[in-house]
Design a protein around this motif. Structure first.
Motif, PDB file in Angstrom:
ATOM      1  N   LYS A  13      -6.373  66.621 -56.914  1.00 35.21           N
ATOM      2  CA  LYS A  13      -5.111  65.909 -56.688  1.00 35.21           C
ATOM      3  C   LYS A  13      -5.334  64.523 -56.060  1.00 35.21           C
ATOM      4  O   LYS A  13      -4.483  63.651 -56.146  1.00 35.21           O
ATOM      5  N   ASP A  38      -8.086  71.294 -62.732  1.00 33.72           N
ATOM      6  CA  ASP A  38      -8.170  69.846 -62.531  1.00 33.72           C
ATOM      7  C   ASP A  38      -7.345  69.083 -63.568  1.00 33.72           C
ATOM      8  O   ASP A  38      -7.591  67.920 -63.838  1.00 33.72           O
ATOM      9  N   ASP A  42     -11.448  66.746 -54.768  1.00 31.60           N
ATOM     10  CA  ASP A  42     -10.122  67.343 -54.652  1.00 31.60           C
ATOM     11  C   ASP A  42      -9.341  66.777 -55.823  1.00 31.60           C
ATOM     12  O   ASP A  42      -8.982  65.588 -55.824  1.00 31.60           O
TER      13      ASP A  42
END
Length: 193
Positions: free
Chosen positions: A31, A59, A29
């Motif tokens: 973040k 990303d 993920d």
């Protein structure tokens, strides 16, 4: 074999004049990179804490880093790899592993013959690539880390099964007077295989 630190991102170019920097995340993920504290450089001597992230695309983020307040300091971080201590990461699930877990594994053929050992995992933008030091010595080999090339990974057993792709070999012309029609015929045959 588990590594003490895992590569999770990389600083890019400075962004603006107030010390922000672009940040590429390698986490599942993207973040989530903002939640790992502290981040370290490759040597483990410098620590970084992300204060805030603004999403740019996929990303890629713009990050504010604790203690970085001007462009010149942000510029000094360009292309710096960011690592997190392995113990800060969640445990890998069943049939899962971190790419860092592959370093040090034996690369064995489907018949069990040792081909070498994984010395690094690279990604230059086209997918993950295993760097293998051959058991017999010599230059390292690069193999795309795909299910076809690596059908089994056994981190606990310290090995992975390697099925390298078949090499494509071109035939050299018989002499320097190789004519165009022969070249075209050779190219046509190569494209059919």
């Amino acid at each position: 074999m588990l590594n003490d630190r895992v590569l999770v991102g990389k600083f890019g170019a400075a962004h603006g004049v107030r010390g922000e920097v672009r940040l590429k995340s390698y986490t599942g993920d993207p973040k989530a990179i903002g939640s790992y504290k502290p981040l370290h450089d490759a040597a483990g001597t410098r620590q970084f804490t992300i204060e805030s992230l603004r999403h740019l695309k996929d990303d890629l983020f713009v990050a504010r880093i604790q203690g970085v307040r001007d462009r010149s300091i942000a510029e000094s971080l360009t292309n710096l790899d960011l690592y997190v201590d392995r113990k800060a990461l969640p445990a890998a699930g069943e049939d899962e592993f971190y790419l860092a877990d592959l370093v040090g594994l034996a690369a064995v053929s489907e018949t069990g013959k040792t081909a070498g050992a994984i010395v690094a995992v690279h990604n230059f933008g086209g997918g993950d690539i295993l760097e293998i030091a051959p058991a017999a010595g010599g230059a390292t080999l690069l193999v795309a880390f795909t299910k076809e090339n690596v059908p089994r990974v056994d981190v606990a057993g310290g090995r992975l099964t390697l099925r390298p792709p078949a090499e494509v070999e071109a035939e050299a012309p018989a002499d320097d007077d190789f004519d165009r029609s022969a070249s075209d015929e050779h190219a046509a045959r190569a494209s059919e295989t």
